[in-house]
Scaffold this motif. Structure first.
Motif, PDB file in Angstrom:
ATOM      1  N   GLN A 205       0.867  -1.348  -0.168  1.00  0.00           N
ATOM      2  CA  GLN A 205      -0.077  -0.114   0.014  1.00  0.00           C
ATOM      3  C   GLN A 205       0.860   1.256   0.070  1.00  0.00           C
ATOM      4  O   GLN A 205       0.504   2.204  -0.564  1.00  0.00           O
ATOM      5  CB  GLN A 205      -0.807  -0.099   1.311  1.00  0.00           C
ATOM      6  N   ALA A 208       2.155   1.763  -3.335  1.00  0.00           N
ATOM      7  CA  ALA A 208       1.040   2.604  -4.319  1.00  0.00           C
ATOM      8  C   ALA A 208       0.881   3.877  -4.106  1.00  0.00           C
ATOM      9  O   ALA A 208       0.910   4.859  -5.083  1.00  0.00           O
ATOM     10  CB  ALA A 208      -0.150   1.477  -4.133  1.00  0.00           C
ATOM     11  N   GLU A 223      -7.640   9.378  -4.236  1.00  0.00           N
ATOM     12  CA  GLU A 223      -6.997   8.086  -4.464  1.00  0.00           C
ATOM     13  C   GLU A 223      -5.830   7.710  -3.438  1.00  0.00           C
ATOM     14  O   GLU A 223      -5.647   6.714  -2.695  1.00  0.00           O
ATOM     15  CB  GLU A 223      -6.466   7.809  -6.029  1.00  0.00           C
ATOM     16  N   ARG A 274      -7.177  -7.060  -1.513  1.00  0.00           N
ATOM     17  CA  ARG A 274      -7.650  -6.368  -2.724  1.00  0.00           C
ATOM     18  C   ARG A 274      -7.176  -4.736  -2.701  1.00  0.00           C
ATOM     19  O   ARG A 274      -7.030  -4.323  -3.860  1.00  0.00           O
ATOM     20  CB  ARG A 274      -9.151  -6.262  -2.484  1.00  0.00           C
ATOM     21  N   THR A 276      -4.416  -4.204  -2.361  1.00  0.00           N
ATOM     22  CA  THR A 276      -2.776  -4.401  -2.831  1.00  0.00           C
ATOM     23  C   THR A 276      -2.825  -4.544  -4.481  1.00  0.00           C
ATOM     24  O   THR A 276      -1.965  -4.625  -5.030  1.00  0.00           O
ATOM     25  CB  THR A 276      -1.976  -5.550  -2.201  1.00  0.00           C
ATOM     26  N   GLY A 277      -4.146  -4.394  -5.145  1.00  0.00           N
ATOM     27  CA  GLY A 277      -4.240  -4.523  -6.454  1.00  0.00           C
ATOM     28  C   GLY A 277      -4.876  -6.045  -6.821  1.00  0.00           C
ATOM     29  O   GLY A 277      -5.249  -6.356  -8.014  1.00  0.00           O
ATOM     30  N   ARG A 279      -7.462  -9.397  -7.235  1.00  0.00           N
ATOM     31  CA  ARG A 279      -8.825  -9.712  -7.379  1.00  0.00           C
ATOM     32  C   ARG A 279      -8.845 -11.040  -6.342  1.00  0.00           C
ATOM     33  O   ARG A 279      -8.394 -11.876  -6.648  1.00  0.00           O
ATOM     34  CB  ARG A 279      -9.085  -9.947  -8.604  1.00  0.00           C
ATOM     35  N   SER A 316      -2.511 -12.306 -10.352  1.00  0.00           N
ATOM     36  CA  SER A 316      -3.539 -11.139 -10.313  1.00  0.00           C
ATOM     37  C   SER A 316      -4.605 -11.376  -9.629  1.00  0.00           C
ATOM     38  O   SER A 316      -5.605 -10.592  -9.249  1.00  0.00           O
ATOM     39  CB  SER A 316      -3.837 -10.951 -11.854  1.00  0.00           C
TER      40      SER A 316
END
Length: 390
Positions: A205, A208, A223, A274, A276-277, A279, A316
């Motif tokens: 995080q 990001a 964001e 989620r 962290t990107g 799915r 992913s």
């Protein structure tokens, strides 16, 4: 073989001979002053002194010493010399053999029976008041023999009790060490699961958020705020779990029930992943009520599995499934990442998951999936483990 100096000193003739000689002299004086049926003559004096000689060897050779004393005492009593004079020597021989000899019960019984038979027979032949006197002598010898047996039995019981107490103490110490080792291992697993997961999620995080700040496109404050809020939420959750772990380490109360995570908190793990990107697909419907230890184990296994996905898998998507089957609660975490090169990832993560499953009697398998990626499957036993559903 070298013995203890004190024992060798007691065994030395220089110590034993004077003591035995003094005892024999006292016996001779008693037999001479109170002759009883037959006055003490030269033969009686030789037998009386001879009865005392084996006492010199009593400590080193208790069996032969007692046998020699009985053999010499029998003719002395049969010839009607003063019976009382030999009682101290006979008592000392019996007691010494009881302490130092083998097959004590049989040997003392035989020796006591021979002396008793001899004295009774001679007393009955003498008649009169001598019977009462010899019965008193017999009672004294028998009482000493019984006392020796009781003392020997008491010493054996005390030795057995002492041995059992020492064995119980050793068992308690081993059990205490085992419990300490298990508690340290459990705390190590908790700290590893908590810190590894939290630090990994915070790192992703924070990366990001840094990318948003350093990116070429205009900064999106909403964001960025969401990224920082996720970091703050992860820190709060980590602090709460860490407090519970430290309370266990310090031996204080476990604290509020929410400190101990369960299956209801797995949704939070999915949400953090989620962020962290990834799915994340979560299927935990109709698993029913679970014991606390099963819920904690399931939570920690999912937590560690998701941490490994974020850190190592380059995936992913990941699916997390919890289902009640006849074997118990089945926990399955599968990703679509690259999977470990050697079949299983390195480090303490998988080992910790296996230990956690085993701690409640469950099993865990981890390895490459059939279609790629990595799959962790744990089966945790639950009482009344029939599936929950309509």
């Amino acid at each position: 073989m070298r013995g203890r100096p004190g024992v060798r000193a007691l065994d030395a003739p220089a110590v034993m001979v004077p003591a035995v000689g003094a005892l024999a002299a006292c016996a001779a004086v008693a037999a001479g002053m109170w002759p009883g049926v037959r006055p003490l003559d030269a033969l009686g004096a030789v037998l009386l002194v001879g009865v005392h000689v084996p006492l010199v060897l009593l400590r080193r050779h208790p069996g032969p010493a007692l046998a020699a004393l009985v053999v010499l005492a029998l003719p002395y009593h049969l010839m009607q010399y003063q019976h009382h004079a030999l009682v101290p020597a006979e008592v000392i021989a019996m007691f010494g053999y009881a302490v130092l000899g083998r097959r004590v019960r049989v040997v003392l019984s035989v020796a006591g029976f021979l002396l008793l038979t001899c004295v009774v027979g001679m007393a009955m032949r003498a008649g009169g008041s001598s019977v009462r006197e010899q019965i008193a002598v017999i009672e004294g010898v028998v009482a000493v023999a019984i006392a020796v047996q009781v003392w020997r039995g008491h010493r054996a019981r005390v030795a057995a009790i002492t041995e059992r107490a020492e064995r119980a103490e050793r068992t308690r110490e081993e059990e205490a060490r085992r419990r300490v080792a298990e508690e340290r291992l459990r705390i190590a697993r908790d700290l590893h699961d908590l810190l590894a997961h939290s630090i990994t999620v915070i790192g992703v995080q924070a990366g990001a958020a840094a990318h948003l700040v350093r990116g070429d496109r205009p900064l999106d404050r909403d964001e960025l705020g969401e990224a920082l809020a996720s970091i703050a939420a992860t820190c709060r959750d980590a602090r709460t779990e860490l407090r519970g772990t430290l309370q266990v380490l310090r031996g204080t109360e476990a604290g509020p029930p929410e400190i101990l995570p369960g299956v209801t908190a797995i949704a939070g793990l999915a949400e953090a992943a989620r962020a962290t990107g990834l799915r994340v697909a979560l299927d935990d419907a109709e698993i029913g009520t679970l014991p606390p230890e099963v819920g904690v184990a399931a939570y920690r296994i999912v937590q560690e599995a998701l941490t490994n996905v974020v850190k190592h898998a380059a995936a992913s998507a990941v699916s997390v499934g919890l289902a009640r089957e006849r074997e118990g609660l089945v926990v399955r975490v599968a990703d679509d990442g690259r999977g470990p090169s050697g079949g299983t990832p390195e480090g303490f993560g998988v080992l910790g998951m296996i230990e956690r499953a085993r701690s409640i009697g469950g099993t865990l398998d981890a390895g490459a999936g059939d279609g790629g990626g990595f799959v962790v499957t744990a089966v945790l036993p639950v009482k009344d483990s029939a599936p929950v559903g309509p």
